[in-house]
Design a protein around this motif. Sequence first.
Motif, PDB file in Angstrom:
ATOM      1  N   ARG A 131     -53.744   2.276 -69.749  1.00 22.72           N
ATOM      2  CA  ARG A 131     -52.639   1.840 -69.807  1.00 22.72           C
ATOM      3  C   ARG A 131     -51.447   1.311 -70.482  1.00 22.72           C
ATOM      4  NH1 ARG A 131     -49.510   6.123 -69.565  1.00 22.72           N
ATOM      5  NH2 ARG A 131     -48.319   6.575 -68.214  1.00 22.72           N
ATOM      6  N   LEU A 132     -50.450   0.235 -70.402  1.00 21.00           N
ATOM      7  CA  LEU A 132     -50.259  -0.181 -71.247  1.00 21.00           C
ATOM      8  C   LEU A 132     -50.244  -0.409 -72.903  1.00 21.00           C
ATOM      9  CD1 LEU A 132     -50.509  -3.873 -69.518  1.00 21.00           C
ATOM     10  CD2 LEU A 132     -48.738  -2.186 -69.371  1.00 21.00           C
ATOM     11  N   ASP A 133     -51.303  -0.391 -72.762  1.00 24.95           N
ATOM     12  CA  ASP A 133     -51.999  -0.056 -74.089  1.00 24.95           C
ATOM     13  C   ASP A 133     -50.942   1.419 -75.060  1.00 24.95           C
ATOM     14  OD1 ASP A 133     -52.992  -2.274 -74.965  1.00 24.95           O
ATOM     15  OD2 ASP A 133     -55.019  -1.370 -75.113  1.00 24.95           O
ATOM     16  N   ASP A 134     -51.627   2.596 -73.550  1.00 27.09           N
ATOM     17  CA  ASP A 134     -50.870   3.369 -74.061  1.00 27.09           C
ATOM     18  C   ASP A 134     -49.381   3.894 -74.403  1.00 27.09           C
ATOM     19  OD1 ASP A 134     -53.606   4.395 -74.279  1.00 27.09           O
ATOM     20  OD2 ASP A 134     -53.592   5.937 -71.971  1.00 27.09           O
ATOM     21  N   LEU A 135     -48.557   3.054 -73.014  1.00 29.42           N
ATOM     22  CA  LEU A 135     -47.538   2.490 -73.300  1.00 29.42           C
ATOM     23  C   LEU A 135     -47.382   1.899 -74.857  1.00 29.42           C
ATOM     24  CD1 LEU A 135     -47.141   2.446 -69.518  1.00 29.42           C
ATOM     25  CD2 LEU A 135     -46.061   4.546 -70.903  1.00 29.42           C
ATOM     26  N   ARG A 136     -47.530   1.314 -74.990  1.00 30.90           N
ATOM     27  CA  ARG A 136     -47.069   0.539 -76.008  1.00 30.90           C
ATOM     28  C   ARG A 136     -46.693   1.414 -77.530  1.00 30.90           C
ATOM     29  NH1 ARG A 136     -50.601  -3.593 -74.652  1.00 30.90           N
ATOM     30  NH2 ARG A 136     -49.392  -5.202 -73.418  1.00 30.90           N
TER      31      ARG A 136
END
Length: 196
Positions: A131-136
């Motif tokens: 989820r963090l990677d998607d938001l990045r």
Amino acid sequence: MDERVQMKVGGRDFDLTKQEVEARMMDEDPELIQKHMVEVNGQMFPPKQVLGHVTGWDLTTFTTMEAQRVLTRIGFVCAEARAGRIRQAGQFIMDTVRDSVQETMSDHGDSNFERGFSAAAGIALRPIQKRLDDLREQMKGKGLSQAEQAFYAHLDELKSEIEADCDRFWRGSGVDWRPLKPVVKAAIRRTDQTGS
């Protein structure tokens, strides 16, 4: 049968039961929760998404407060999403990881315990990291709304708290509990594709 409650929302009639709302939301995927949420069919949704979907109304034509008023009146429970809820989820994950690996240790010994802990930590951290990677990635494109930025910060904090708990658990043991990253597989795939 659910009680039918008739009401007006922004001058429009609303006349659905809780059961009808649940039926209409059955195959709907939740959007990103910003500040408020409502549980429908065991999933958390933004209240405006639910009211907009079941009525067909444009989301700009009513407020979150109106959506909450309607949904509460027909029997749903609306709540505010807080960082504390995310932390509670993180604590639950950590407790589950600890219980699982302690059971593994008693059944199979220390080396399996270390591998089990690492695997369980990887399972716990993987969806958070994704989820963090998607938001990045989203930051590189259109960017993040203020609510998405807050969500990103909460997730990043949760990940750090889980890692710090794992570090404390293994402090002084010399064990590197961190899950292996699948970098090697990606490199092998790239090599296979280029033929090198």
